[in-house]
Design a protein around this motif. Structure first.
Motif, PDB file in Angstrom:
ATOM      1  N   ILE A 158    -121.183  -9.706  -0.112  1.00 38.50           N
ATOM      2  CA  ILE A 158    -120.989 -10.963  -0.785  1.00 38.50           C
ATOM      3  C   ILE A 158    -120.794 -12.112  -0.332  1.00 38.50           C
ATOM      4  CG2 ILE A 158    -119.215 -11.922  -2.601  1.00 38.50           C
ATOM      5  CD1 ILE A 158    -118.786  -9.429  -4.012  1.00 38.50           C
ATOM      6  N   PHE A 159    -120.314 -12.003   0.946  1.00 37.33           N
ATOM      7  CA  PHE A 159    -119.958 -13.040   1.969  1.00 37.33           C
ATOM      8  C   PHE A 159    -121.535 -13.623   2.171  1.00 37.33           C
ATOM      9  CE2 PHE A 159    -119.968 -14.770   6.264  1.00 37.33           C
ATOM     10  CZ  PHE A 159    -119.090 -16.008   6.172  1.00 37.33           C
ATOM     11  N   PHE A 160    -122.203 -12.532   2.867  1.00 39.48           N
ATOM     12  CA  PHE A 160    -123.751 -12.795   2.973  1.00 39.48           C
ATOM     13  C   PHE A 160    -124.456 -13.392   1.992  1.00 39.48           C
ATOM     14  CE2 PHE A 160    -128.319 -11.703   3.681  1.00 39.48           C
ATOM     15  CZ  PHE A 160    -128.428 -11.938   5.132  1.00 39.48           C
ATOM     16  N   LEU A 162    -123.322 -15.330  -0.488  1.00 33.46           N
ATOM     17  CA  LEU A 162    -122.704 -16.804  -0.752  1.00 33.46           C
ATOM     18  C   LEU A 162    -123.425 -17.416   0.430  1.00 33.46           C
ATOM     19  CD1 LEU A 162    -119.059 -16.190  -1.268  1.00 33.46           C
ATOM     20  CD2 LEU A 162    -120.518 -17.071  -3.007  1.00 33.46           C
ATOM     21  N   VAL A 163    -123.548 -17.150   1.638  1.00 35.47           N
ATOM     22  CA  VAL A 163    -124.088 -18.043   2.543  1.00 35.47           C
ATOM     23  C   VAL A 163    -125.663 -18.150   2.102  1.00 35.47           C
ATOM     24  CG1 VAL A 163    -124.899 -18.045   4.903  1.00 35.47           C
ATOM     25  CG2 VAL A 163    -122.793 -17.336   4.655  1.00 35.47           C
ATOM     26  N   LEU A 166    -125.705 -20.695  -0.460  1.00 35.99           N
ATOM     27  CA  LEU A 166    -125.657 -22.230   0.130  1.00 35.99           C
ATOM     28  C   LEU A 166    -126.882 -22.675   0.515  1.00 35.99           C
ATOM     29  CD1 LEU A 166    -122.240 -22.059   2.283  1.00 35.99           C
ATOM     30  CD2 LEU A 166    -122.793 -23.789   0.228  1.00 35.99           C
ATOM     31  N   ILE A 167    -127.905 -21.904   1.267  1.00 38.42           N
ATOM     32  CA  ILE A 167    -128.909 -22.413   2.046  1.00 38.42           C
ATOM     33  C   ILE A 167    -129.951 -22.431   0.571  1.00 38.42           C
ATOM     34  CG2 ILE A 167    -130.718 -21.979   3.433  1.00 38.42           C
ATOM     35  CD1 ILE A 167    -128.030 -22.234   5.042  1.00 38.42           C
TER      36      ILE A 167
END
Lengths: 279, 279, 279, 279
Positions: A158-160, A162-163, A166-167
């Protein structure tokens, strides 16, 4: 529980009724409690509907006060009759029970706080304890284990995501811009997550050719990555399922601590006598 | 790392601080770096919101310049103190670090390029290195392996889905036509992918009876095929999970190369001394 | 292929170029063919965009005619140089190749038929043959097997979902009615499938309280049943994956028939010499 | 079935035709029945479309009466020729057959009840019996078993999701409020479920920054938890698949009771002679 001082006997009886579920009184207490919780949640929900609130405002208000006072009495009794009140107060259900009463009292001082009583819905989770479904608890533990062991992998994932959101959100903001509804980067990131998770409200949607092309790209990525958490949970669950066959999980009916030793008779945390497993 | 020339000792110290994570200085460097990245990403995002930009424009601009200069200094120091700068410059993080500084400088010449600084978000992936989560890296590798081995199958599958989308999109264009929002074949293919991936914005939706019948057909296909990548990842992940148990993956903390031999002490690519695994 | 009559040698050469992929000429033929197909598909797509069509109408028209004539020549040559034309003509790719040329000729008589040339996109599937990816074919076969063995179960499941959709759609029609956008039972069934598959356009959405309550119910059902085809494919794929390890699938490069015996040299269906497996 | 009284022989013949599927007459009866059901369902659906109803109202009405009378006759015959009518009347198909005729008769007294005849669609499930697909039944049983064993876990999971939806819905109501379309808590809970299940109509969507942030959070939760039922079904199905290999399920062709003993000749519930398995 055998050699108690006489003056504590009413506490023991109360404990049996409130926390226990094997005596008829204990069962009835839990069933009535559940009905009151369901009733209370329905009242809070209907109160927020203007159509109903206009007509039954007084009735809803009185209902809630009655329920709140009942819950307050129950909360006090729960603290009084338990041996180690701290264990209960700071447990998950202890916090929930407190949060179920406070908002209504606060509504004297602040407008709108009465809606927070909807947190009472969390008390519904008590159903697992009330039904005293050792088998259900087992199934639940099974799930909990699979989720526990996949927790780390899914949070990395999930962190991945989210990043990446963002991009991609920034790129879409640059491509579509405020004139097509992508007002700002946070708004655009919101859109990206709406798209990646395949929710797709349609409140914002790309309008330029390039934007739609990129959106297509994002959707296909989303299509691919929705497979990842599913794959993780599947594999972990299948593995947890193998293990669980050997040791059907048992929990203390008082504080919820998992029973580790099969021959345990009392809970290692709160000393409550454990119930036998009904296979 | 023992017998170094005196004039290189400051480089070694710098390397220890910037790339290393075991000394207190190295840990603090990484934590501060992460905070600066998060701060910087938030500033770029808020800058794009007109409401905030109007009020805090100056503050945002100065913040970004400060961060950009800090990142530039860090980038130069990273090149200076590493033994083989080329390895770093052309690595994934090397490229990202460069891309984190350039757009702001370009904003002198081109309007709007400052938003590209949002690519700084990719620097957040550095968190995996900073937390030095060997266990996390293991879990991540596990995922990476499953994704690697399912990559080929999923790309064949996506290629197939794209060809099907082309055909179905054309059919929908012929059925619905520009008068119902299906303006052109590319637009119609966009709609098909929106539908197949179950995103369903609703910015375009079939209006004729036949169009809705076909859409139903496409949705059920989409329903069926969403199962395919999930099935692939599940099976591959379960298989990778079995393998990973034996060899928990280790990576070089400098360049990210996977460590193949368990008894390796230095990285086979960049010569960095490897950290021990914390089980 | 050794002792051929002199007058058939040009056919053999042509066959080598068109169907073969091991000689440089054969490889180039396939690569050029693929480029022409991609070019042709892009032209058809852009032609449907009014903005582009206005400007480049002549260019698009000529392009398509050139491609159509090239494809016609290719089609004739494919029939001429193959030993058993019937096998090719009635094969999947034979039909697709024919369908790639006819619509353009029909556009003389009927308006709009030129868009059917978009079916050329199906020729893109030829990429699997061109890349001659025995390994890809293997992976593809793997998928194909899993899909084949889950085909029956998934079709039963979809049939069941359709019957449920009919019932739920009728109920929603009775609850919401034409005044809230549920114009008729077929329209309402369309909405039910849009909801069950989690596409959710939002072109129709329940507006009454009861309708929203039922919709919630339908969504949760959809949530539960989306798991079923995924579960089936996962299990079947995992099982097919085990089997495929032993016998990597080989296919005839001419007619696509699966090669069953590992020591086969000629295709059992069309007599084409089989290629060796590149491991 | 050998020594029957003469006066029951016509019943036996009728039973053979209506319930049996091995004699040509029995097969034709079932095929014709299926065609009538499909025809009837189509008529009900088209009747609800104003465009068609205007033109063919009389035709639709007569069609339905003819079908309803045919179904009534069939229902009576089914009761007459079976040995234990009660078994049939209270079976799933018995109820469905009754519900297929009643609504049309009720339309004399109540307006709109004729649409309930759409419940006839459930009679389509009879196709499984008609095709007499022992293998299909096997596959179906396979699914049914997996769903049965995951039923409890999925219902716990859904209960949990509902409680979470109640809480999140209340929070969204407090954040967005009636001025952004979140009119009441039940409406807001409806939105939460629309979002969690990734349906995403977009009839209501968060408009405030905080609301969108929370929505993003809910979507990512939904993304994570969609994996749970899928994982459960995958694992259970894979396990059921292993078991099913050994004992391909057989069902009584009369009442649908599962045949437990492989050497059974008569149904243990209704006494019907069982058909042999076609492998």
């Amino acid at each position: 529980m055998k050699y108690k001082k006489p003056n504590r006997s009413w506490r023991a009886t109360l404990h049996e009724v409130i926390y226990g579920t094997r005596t008829p009184a204990g069962k009835w207490f839990d069933i009535i409690l559940l009905i009151v919780i369901v009733y209370s949640v329905i009242v809070v929900m209907l109160e927020s509907v203007p159509r109903f609130d206009e007509r039954y405002h007084e009735f809803f208000n009185i209902s809630e006060w009655v329920v709140t006072i009942l819950f307050t009495i129950e909360y006090v009794l729960r603290i009084v009759c338990i041996k180690r009140p701290r264990n209960y107060i700071f447990s998950f259900f202890g916090m929930v029970d407190l949060l179920s009463t406070i908002p209504k009292y606060l509504s004297f001082f602040f407008v709108g706080t009465q809606y927070f009583t909807a947190f009472r819905a969390l008390r519904l989770l008590r159903i697992f304890r009330i039904l005293k479904l050792v088998r259900y608890t087992g199934a639940s533990n099974n799930l909990v284990r699979a989720l526990n062991s996949s927790k780390r992998k899914i949070s990395i994932f999930i962190f991945f995501v989210l990043v990446v959101s963002l991009i991609l959100g920034t790129v879409m903001y640059l491509v579509e811009g405020p004139e097509h509804g992508f007002n700002s980067i946070p708004h655009s990131v919101y859109w990206t997550i709406v798209t990646l998770t395949t929710v797709g409200y349609g409140d914002i949607s790309p309008e330029t050719g390039l934007g739609q092309f990129l959106a297509t790209f994002i959707m296909i990525i989303g299509y691919g990555i929705i497979a990842v958490p599913t794959g993780i949970v599947s594999a972990e669950y299948a593995s947890a399922r193998e293990k669980i066959k050997q040791d059907e999980g048992r929990c203390c009916q008082n504080c919820g601590t998992e029973v580790l030793r099969e021959d345990a008779v009392y809970c290692r945390k709160c000393g409550e006598k454990l119930e036998e497993i009904i296979s």
